[in-house]
Design a protein around this motif. Structure first.
Motif, PDB file in Angstrom:
ATOM      1  N   PHE A  54      35.115  51.291  47.970  1.00  0.00           N
ATOM      2  CA  PHE A  54      34.970  50.482  49.191  1.00  0.00           C
ATOM      3  C   PHE A  54      36.324  49.897  49.557  1.00  0.00           C
ATOM      4  CE2 PHE A  54      35.266  46.283  47.247  1.00  0.00           C
ATOM      5  CZ  PHE A  54      34.981  46.559  45.910  1.00  0.00           C
ATOM      6  N   SER A  58      36.232  45.263  53.530  1.00  0.00           N
ATOM      7  CA  SER A  58      34.789  45.206  53.775  1.00  0.00           C
ATOM      8  C   SER A  58      34.025  44.575  52.614  1.00  0.00           C
ATOM      9  CB  SER A  58      34.244  46.616  54.055  1.00  0.00           C
ATOM     10  OG  SER A  58      34.538  47.464  52.989  1.00  0.00           O
ATOM     11  N   HIS A  61      31.313  42.126  53.492  1.00  0.00           N
ATOM     12  CA  HIS A  61      30.123  42.611  54.201  1.00  0.00           C
ATOM     13  C   HIS A  61      28.914  42.480  53.269  1.00  0.00           C
ATOM     14  CE1 HIS A  61      27.305  45.311  56.079  1.00  0.00           C
ATOM     15  NE2 HIS A  61      28.131  45.613  57.053  1.00  0.00           N
ATOM     16  N   VAL A  64      27.568  45.663  51.700  1.00  0.00           N
ATOM     17  CA  VAL A  64      28.541  46.246  50.774  1.00  0.00           C
ATOM     18  C   VAL A  64      28.544  45.447  49.473  1.00  0.00           C
ATOM     19  CG1 VAL A  64      30.986  46.746  50.379  1.00  0.00           C
ATOM     20  CG2 VAL A  64      29.980  47.187  52.635  1.00  0.00           C
ATOM     21  N   VAL A  83      41.848  51.053  53.168  1.00  0.00           N
ATOM     22  CA  VAL A  83      41.307  51.928  54.200  1.00  0.00           C
ATOM     23  C   VAL A  83      42.054  53.265  54.204  1.00  0.00           C
ATOM     24  CG1 VAL A  83      41.007  52.208  56.710  1.00  0.00           C
ATOM     25  CG2 VAL A  83      40.503  50.006  55.638  1.00  0.00           C
ATOM     26  N   GLN A  96      34.506  56.062  56.696  1.00  0.00           N
ATOM     27  CA  GLN A  96      33.388  55.150  56.546  1.00  0.00           C
ATOM     28  C   GLN A  96      33.807  53.998  55.641  1.00  0.00           C
ATOM     29  OE1 GLN A  96      30.390  55.397  57.901  1.00  0.00           O
ATOM     30  NE2 GLN A  96      30.294  57.499  58.676  1.00  0.00           N
ATOM     31  N   THR A  97      33.033  52.920  55.682  1.00  0.00           N
ATOM     32  CA  THR A  97      33.320  51.726  54.891  1.00  0.00           C
ATOM     33  C   THR A  97      33.223  51.982  53.395  1.00  0.00           C
ATOM     34  OG1 THR A  97      31.941  50.738  56.605  1.00  0.00           O
ATOM     35  CG2 THR A  97      32.796  49.266  54.917  1.00  0.00           C
TER      36      THR A  97
END
Lengths: 271, 271
Positions: A54, A58, A61, A64, A83, A96-97
């Motif tokens: 991940f 995030s 989140h 997550v 990222v 994607q996250t």
């Protein structure tokens, strides 16, 4: 266990990235699933990833965070990264996250309980991973028990197949076998084998389908071999009014599967 | 006119290759279609390419030879080249035998004769070119009049869309418009607007659909905006027994379109 990876040359990054390639998936027995929605579908179906990547951005989140906790509680690895590294793992500029690494699991044909569902889908020499994933997603929607891949099909664990399945890869049983083995297994128990074909005049709404119905769909370009059609209990065709006289394989499967489901709904009086 | 091109740096090769990019398609007003099957579908629908690229090795193929003659007779250019240059044009290692260059042509909404078909498909903010092409192919099969693209949809002339349409891009009218213009046009004549939605309990087999039926399908991830659903005459949903509660957009469109077609077949007593 939570750890951080920030380097592109980290061996684990290279190893996970290599899972985009079928050869490496087979060697490792692992595959990739991308995106929170699919990973949550997987969790709801009882499957957590062995490794969860991940992005640090995030981590806050709530979904997550919950997934990280669940993976760690189950003894898996949660890996916080950037990222940019997620983009490298996914091969996309806008990754994607989350990315999960899961063990490949096919169900041996002998372990399939055909009485567990009214509908089963059988695909022969399917070539397109998007079609395969879309068929799995449709199977989930119509309450099918699973997908039986016959002969040389595209890989159900390909990233495109997993993505198109929208998580149905984790809810549908998937078996892979040869035609002769499939027929031997099928004929050792109840089941109506229905092939979709252009070489019949029987409209797909004419027969009354019998449970469990095995919907057989052929290769995108060639359709079913004649000998395979001969082995079917029924051949049916969808009406086609256009010039092309063809439907996408995943579309044909869905139209057929909804007809079987609709007949069953009518019989049960719940339509 | 027949000519030969053997150089990778030929300006025409570069120009045609650039048509894989939306910006260049818009500037040139041209798009690519690949493969004998699609080019023959196009010809049968009355459309020949302005330029036809074929590999020297396939010149003797009867269908290729016939296509070359037809293109030349119509004043187009037939261009003999190598498999390697075809591969460059198509961006694939194993290119199709032929590649055609066609003028982009959208149908203005005002020119659509809605009474010419029982079914029309309307897609809103569709993102995936494969879904768009598959919907065109399904439209051809169910005898739809065409596809109306609302708001910002993916490009119907993208190579993936053309490929997935399997030639239906040449048989189906395609219009592109904004929602408000579409609604104004729709309400100026007959037509039932049917939205597929998860926010209704109405089963898609319950209503009797009225001709012409406009099937409205929303964006793959978001579905239809609430205001668009409010503008529909009917909202319906397909039964979904699985966990994911979703279908691929092209699959949902097809299941819906076949229900409309089946109702019409039953009414006409030709089922």
């Amino acid at each position: 266990m939570l750890r951080d990876i920030s380097g592109f040359s980290n061996p684990l990054v290279k190893r996970v990235r290599s899972l985009r390639d079928r050869k490496h998936r087979r060697r490792e027995g692992l595959f990739l699933a991308e995106g929170l929605r699919i990973l949550i579908e997987a969790e709801e179906a009882g499957t957590l990833p062995e490794m969860l990547f991940f992005a640090d951005v995030s981590e806050g989140h709530p979904q997550v965070a919950r997934l990280i906790a669940a993976v760690e509680a189950a003894g898996g690895e949660a890996i916080r990264t950037s990222v940019d590294i997620l983009a490298k793992l996914s091969g996309k500029d806008n990754p994607q996250t989350v990315i999960g690494v899961y063990p490949e699991r096919l169900t041996p044909l002998a372990q399939i309980d055909r009485t567990a569902a009214d509908i089963w889908i059988v695909a022969q020499s399917l070539r397109d991973p998007g079609n395969l994933g879309t068929i799995l997603r449709t199977g989930d929607a119509v309450g099918a028990g699973g997908l039986i891949l016959v002969d040389d099909c595209t890989d159900p664990f390909a990233v495109e197949a997993v993505r198109a399945s929208m998580g149905a890869l984790f809810t549908q049983a998937v078996a892979a076998t040869r035609w002769s083995d499939f027929v031997a297994w099928l004929r050792a128990g109840p089941g109506q084998l229905v092939g979709t074909s252009l070489r019949t005049e029987t409209d797909y709404q004419a027969p009354r389908y019998v449970s469990p119905t095995f919907i057989l769909v052929g290769n995108e370009a060639q359709g079913l071999p004649a000998a395979y059609e001969d082995a079917c209990d029924l051949l049916v065709r969808m009406p086609m009014l256009g010039k092309a006289d063809s439907l996408n394989a995943a579309v044909a499967t869905a139209v057929m599967a909804y007809e079987v489901l609709n007949q069953r709904r009518a019989t049960k009086g719940s339509g």
